[in-house]
Scaffold this motif. Sequence first.
Motif, short mmCIF file in Angstrom:
data_model
loop_
_atom_site.label_atom_id
_atom_site.label_comp_id
_atom_site.label_asym_id
_atom_site.label_seq_id
_atom_site.Cartn_x
_atom_site.Cartn_y
_atom_site.Cartn_z
N TRP A 177 0.89 -1.37 -0.08
CA TRP A 177 0.27 -0.14 -0.10
C TRP A 177 1.05 1.27 0.11
CZ3 TRP A 177 -5.05 -0.22 -0.79
CH2 TRP A 177 -5.92 -1.23 -0.80
N TYR A 178 0.45 2.10 -0.51
CA TYR A 178 1.08 3.86 -0.64
C TYR A 178 0.24 4.80 -0.51
CZ TYR A 178 5.00 1.25 -3.15
OH TYR A 178 5.92 0.42 -3.34
N PRO A 179 0.58 5.87 0.04
CA PRO A 179 1.91 6.30 0.15
C PRO A 179 2.54 5.40 1.56
CG PRO A 179 0.39 7.98 1.17
CD PRO A 179 -0.35 6.82 0.39
N ASN A 180 4.00 5.28 1.38
CA ASN A 180 4.63 4.76 2.20
C ASN A 180 5.78 5.51 3.09
OD1 ASN A 180 6.58 4.98 0.18
ND2 ASN A 180 7.25 2.93 0.11
N HIS A 181 5.56 6.99 2.83
CA HIS A 181 6.51 7.90 3.60
C HIS A 181 5.60 8.98 3.90
CE1 HIS A 181 6.69 10.65 0.17
NE2 HIS A 181 6.82 9.49 -0.45
N ILE A 182 6.10 9.86 5.11
CA ILE A 182 5.50 10.84 5.48
C ILE A 182 6.60 11.95 5.50
CG2 ILE A 182 4.19 11.77 7.65
CD1 ILE A 182 3.27 9.17 8.13
N ASP A 183 6.29 12.99 4.89
CA ASP A 183 7.40 14.09 4.80
C ASP A 183 6.97 15.25 6.07
OD1 ASP A 183 8.78 12.88 2.89
OD2 ASP A 183 7.34 13.64 1.44
N GLY A 184 7.75 15.68 6.86
CA GLY A 184 7.58 16.52 7.69
C GLY A 184 8.32 17.83 7.27
N THR A 185 8.33 18.89 8.03
CA THR A 185 9.14 20.03 7.62
C THR A 185 10.70 19.62 8.04
OG1 THR A 185 8.65 20.95 9.67
CG2 THR A 185 7.67 21.86 7.76
N ARG A 186 10.86 18.83 8.99
CA ARG A 186 12.13 18.76 9.52
C ARG A 186 12.42 17.19 9.51
NH1 ARG A 186 14.65 23.00 11.61
NH2 ARG A 186 13.34 24.94 12.33
#
Length: 205
Positions: A177-186
């Motif tokens: 399953w995707y999405p498989n990443h979580i992008d934060g500001t840092r």
Amino acid sequence: MNPRIHIYTMIAGVTLFLTACRHVSQSIKDTFNTLPEEQLVSSGANEGITGFVADEQALIQAEQILRALPQYGGHPIYLYGDIHFYDDGRINAKLQHPENPEYIDAYSYENGRWNGPSPVQRSVSDDLRGKLVALDSVPFRTVATIVRNYNEKAGTVIGANPTDHVYLIIRYGTTQWYPNHIDGTRELWQIYFHRDGSVASFNRK
């Protein structure tokens, strides 16, 4: 001719002329300011629909409509390769043909109905078996579970956004399953899910 009558005749003529001009002018304005009838109805697909990927009942309904297609009556349904779910109510899927297992068909779902099938061209080198998974093992309601779990984790990462697009990739007999990443500001986190949508792992990169 009586001069007074002549004056009245001229005034009447000018009045009629001006009235005709106004009608013509208004007609021209109406012509350029009126949209064709078909443009008065919005042509945007699924306009106004949001939250579809988090709506378990809407996802269940989409699956029920798919299973009710005449060509799949009495036949198991197998997804092929990938399936995409969008927040505006759309689904794009490829399915194994119900009669000829070597054939693959593309279907799309929007505005509450399935469109298709459209034939999909395949190479003889394609791993057909490795790209198939039974719909019974990945029901559409799983998408709502993915969204809930993803967004819960994203809420713990500063600057991360919730997801509005979920998709399943099927390769080598496995599903991801995707999405498989979580992008934060840092921070950047990876998240993986079991087939049922539960979280398999959640690790910072």
